[in-house]
Scaffold this motif. Structure first.
Motif, PDB file in Angstrom:
ATOM      1  N   THR A  94      37.190  35.817  34.404  1.00  0.00           N
ATOM      2  CA  THR A  94      37.679  34.292  34.233  1.00  0.00           C
ATOM      3  C   THR A  94      37.381  34.026  32.745  1.00  0.00           C
ATOM      4  OG1 THR A  94      35.319  33.734  34.710  1.00  0.00           O
ATOM      5  CG2 THR A  94      36.954  33.792  36.611  1.00  0.00           C
ATOM      6  N   GLU A 145      35.111  24.895  34.304  1.00  0.00           N
ATOM      7  CA  GLU A 145      35.254  25.407  35.597  1.00  0.00           C
ATOM      8  C   GLU A 145      35.671  24.046  36.441  1.00  0.00           C
ATOM      9  OE1 GLU A 145      33.307  29.255  38.012  1.00  0.00           O
ATOM     10  OE2 GLU A 145      32.030  27.374  37.333  1.00  0.00           O
ATOM     11  N   ASN A 149      31.252  34.571  43.688  1.00  0.00           N
ATOM     12  CA  ASN A 149      31.376  33.513  42.589  1.00  0.00           C
ATOM     13  C   ASN A 149      31.137  32.393  43.227  1.00  0.00           C
ATOM     14  OD1 ASN A 149      31.768  35.514  40.790  1.00  0.00           O
ATOM     15  ND2 ASN A 149      33.968  35.389  40.632  1.00  0.00           N
ATOM     16  N   ARG A 156      28.277  29.535  42.256  1.00  0.00           N
ATOM     17  CA  ARG A 156      28.267  28.094  42.049  1.00  0.00           C
ATOM     18  C   ARG A 156      27.418  27.192  42.915  1.00  0.00           C
ATOM     19  NH1 ARG A 156      34.489  26.864  41.148  1.00  0.00           N
ATOM     20  NH2 ARG A 156      33.498  25.085  40.218  1.00  0.00           N
TER      21      ARG A 156
END
Length: 340
Positions: free
Chosen positions: A29, A35, A261, A265
């Motif tokens: 990424t 984000e 991921n 988060r």
């Protein structure tokens, strides 16, 4: 059972190849780009999942051919039907490594069965008939609180929560909860060497995961396809840690990265560790062979012991079950369904 099939030399090599845990999400990424916020997902109730785990354990060891096994299977079917899911049952007979003919039943429950895009959540609902890794009670049956019941409990809570969502808040995928039977009646070379002379000729790797092997050979629903699958196994114990297992990386790296991921988060990197570990034999092997790219989320201990101390012992009971671990897994799985 998650049975490691590695020679000693390969296991020694694994010590060198295993990465240290990291809190850094998977590369690929743009680190400089902001984000986007995670899409809104429903809340996973850890108390409910804990109760579902306890309910299964209360039936007693869910060993195929036993009254407890039949009763628990009937309860699971009724529970999933109560959430208005489309429920299918797949009975089968199988021969175990020690020559026991067992009657198994795979249970499939579909949320949004009309949806073209699908995700599979796999687990196993049976228990091993003997605690062969137990130093004191080697021949005793086990409760299977984490090894079996916790994964099914997470699936049940996901099904319950999803069933309560209005159409406007439902995920853009259909979800199939596929609960395999007869996963854990396999031959373990390290703890059952005394049974070697009694083995059936077929007692190889295929002595494990009998229900998933049957499902892979007789797909239900017929011609089943899914974007990816997730096998949950031993996901309820205190201090549970989950690593990036080899077969998962080889067959479903995209979904694996997505889930890890998402967990990061959500703040669950202490559970979902960015650590690559070796391949094991579990139900995901046969789901992958059936054409469903599938990862395995299981409680990894360390490079030497692989599995936690309670694995295949009488210590696998409700005393080790932790709501925080159930929450980390369940919320991550629910959230992932809402991430494109």
């Amino acid at each position: 059972m998650r049975f490691l099939r590695l020679p000693l030399a390969a296991l020694a090599g694994l010590l060198l190849l295993t990465a240290c845990p990291s809190k850094t999400p998977d590369a690929g990424t743009d680190a400089g780009a902001p984000e986007a916020a995670l899409p809104k997902a429903p809340v996973f109730n850890a108390d409910s999942a804990y109760a579902f785990t306890a309910k299964q354990v209360a039936f007693g060891p869910r060993v195929p051919n036993s009254k407890a096994h039949i009763a628990c299977g009937d309860w699971l079917v009724a529970k999933l039907k109560g959430y208005k899911l489309k429920v299918l049952q797949q009975p089968f007979d199988a021969m175990t490594f020690d020559g026991t003919n067992i009657h198994g039943r795979n249970i499939i429950a579909q949320f949004q069965p009309q949806a073209a895009r699908r995700v599979a959540i796999f687990g196993h609902w049976d228990t091993r008939p003997f605690a062969d890794a137990d130093k004191v009670h080697k021949n005793a049956p086990m409760d299977g609180a984490s090894d079996g019941a916790s994964a099914v409990a997470v699936a049940l809570e996901m099904a319950r929560v999803l069933s309560l969502q209005p159409d406007s808040l439902a995920p853009a995928v259909g979800v199939d909860f596929i609960l395999f039977d007869a996963e854990d009646w396999g031959y373990e070379t390290t703890t059952q060497a005394d049974l070697k002379d009694q083995l059936e000729e077929s007692a190889t790797t295929s002595s494990w995961c009998l229900g998933s092997q049957y499902w892979a050979a007789h797909l239900l629903p017929a011609g089943y396809k899914a974007e990816y699958g997730v096998l949950l196994d031993m996901v309820g114990a205190k201090g549970g840690t989950f690593t990036r297992e080899g077969t998962s990386r080889e067959n479903a790296l995209g979904p694996l990265n997505k889930i890890w991921n998402t967990a990061a988060r959500l703040g669950y990197s202490d559970y979902f560790r960015y650590q690559d570990t070796g391949s094991i034999t579990d139900d995901h092997v046969f789901a992958n062979k059936a054409g469903v790219p599938t990862i395995d989320i299981y409680h990894y201990n360390n490079s030497v012991d692989i599995f936690p101390a309670y694995h295949h012992t009488t210590a696998d009971n409700m005393s080790i079950i932790d709501r925080k671990t159930l929450k980390a897994v369940g919320q991550t799985m629910l959230q992932t369904l809402y991430v494109d």
